[in-house]
Design a protein around this motif. Structure first.
Motif: not given
Length: 365
Positions: A158, A161, A165, A274-275, A277-279, A282-283, A286
């Motif tokens: 976390i 990332a 970012w 944020w969306r 980054l996470t969706r 980051l995918r 990981y």
């Protein structure tokens, strides 16, 4: 003048009526994922057998006689005449599988291990079987090192990332420089600093053992609270260094992804940062981290021996050091076999899961 007769086409009815090709090889060619899994599992068993064999011969070739060590310890407390000592040595050699040549010892050891799950008696806690000694220490190692490794991975991925970012920002620079400086610091060095601050200077946390000796072990809130309190310092030393290592590797994977076209397109569509980054970003990071984490879990049994020794924690690390000091081959091989089995099993599970998680991973044909 007569016309020539048209050519006659001969149809081989035997080809039409022939059954479709069958067999194991045809079935494997039609099911490549199953073929990959079968090959990988077969290779796993070959690797496991080879590693266990190498470990057996390596430790059996170490100079020293564990039976003489045990006899000397017993003679310091009891009186034995020479005849009784000779008979005792012969019986112990039979029980510990030290009779015959090295190859016959290997065959007997593998027979007991594979067919009965028996490692033989433990020298450090005779006549308790070595597997019982290991099973008593195993939950402490899993509880301390396993939970600490999971927490370090979550925090590191976390924070790494976010650092990748927000590259170029002050917080990202601080996190990156700290990770570079501290990611390779030994766990025990951080543990010594924590012990000095929280155990000796402030006196708020215990420095040794796994729980309060005045509390009876059991599924009670008092005992669980004591275990958490005593495990905080060793666990924190592992979490701190592990987190910085995962921050550095996650940031390294995140930065090259940020210039991809699909992220620029997602930003142009008006998606929040944020969306994105996470969706999206980051995918793509990981999956390599999951692979590295699975492999690192396999090393939790033998990667932090000094931490357990420093805190006198009753885990596999402490058991292994005690067994090495007394040449307890059965216990040493038991701990080593668990480490070998965990590493190879973790790699096998990752090899089987990655083709399902990531379509870019091609299975072996």
């Amino acid at each position: 003048m007569t016309a020539d007769a048209p050519p006659v086409v001969v149809v081989d009815e035997s080809q039409d009526s022939a059954p479709p090709p069958s067999g194991v090889r045809v079935w494997l060619s039609r099911h490549p994922l199953a073929a990959y899994a079968i090959r990988r599992v077969g290779l796993y068993f070959v690797e496991l057998w080879g590693a266990l064999t190498i470990a057996f011969f390596f430790f059996r070739l170490i100079p020293g006689d564990p039976i003489q060590t045990l006899i000397q310890t017993l003679q310091q407390n009891y009186m034995y005449n020479q005849q009784a000592s000779t008979e005792l040595i012969a019986r112990y050699q039979q029980e510990f599988g030290l009779t015959g040549n090295l190859f016959s010892q290997y065959l007997k050891y593998m027979e007991k291990l594979v067919l009965h799950g028996d490692l033989g008696p433990s020298l450090i806690n005779y006549p308790t079987p070595a597997q019982d000694v290991i099973l008593r220490a195993l939950p402490w190692t899993i509880g301390l090192l396993g939970i600490s490794a999971v927490l370090a991975w979550i925090f590191g991925v976390i924070l790494g990332a976010i650092a990748g970012w927000r590259r170029g920002k002050l917080g990202s620079a601080i996190a990156t420089n700290l990770s570079i400086a501290l990611s390779h610091v030994p766990y025990f060095f951080v543990a010594l600093i924590l012990v000095y601050i929280f155990a000796y200077s402030l006196g708020v946390l215990p420095a040794r053992s796994a729980y309060d000796s005045n509390i009876t072990p059991g599924l009670s809130l008092e005992f669980i609270g004591s275990v958490l309190k005593y495990g905080l310092l060793p666990g924190l030393s592992i979490v701190i260094i592990g987190t910085f290592s995962w921050i550095l590797s996650t940031r390294m994977l995140m930065v090259p992804v940020l210039g991809e076209d699909y992220l620029v397109y997602a930003e142009a569509k008006g998606l929040k940062g944020w969306r994105i980054l996470t969706r999206y970003a980051l995918r793509n990071c990981y999956l390599p981290q999951i692979t590295a984490f699975g492999i690192s879990l396999g090393f939790i049994f033998n990667g932090n021996v000094l931490v357990e020794q420093l805190f006198n924690y009753p885990g596999l690390g402490t058991t292994l050091v005690t067994a090495i000091q007394q040449l307890d081959f059965n216990t040493i091989l038991g701990v080593t076999n668990i480490a070998i089995f965990s590493v190879l099993t973790a790699v096998l599970l990752l090899d089987l899961l990655l083709p399902l998680l990531d379509p870019r991973v091609k299975y072996w044909k």
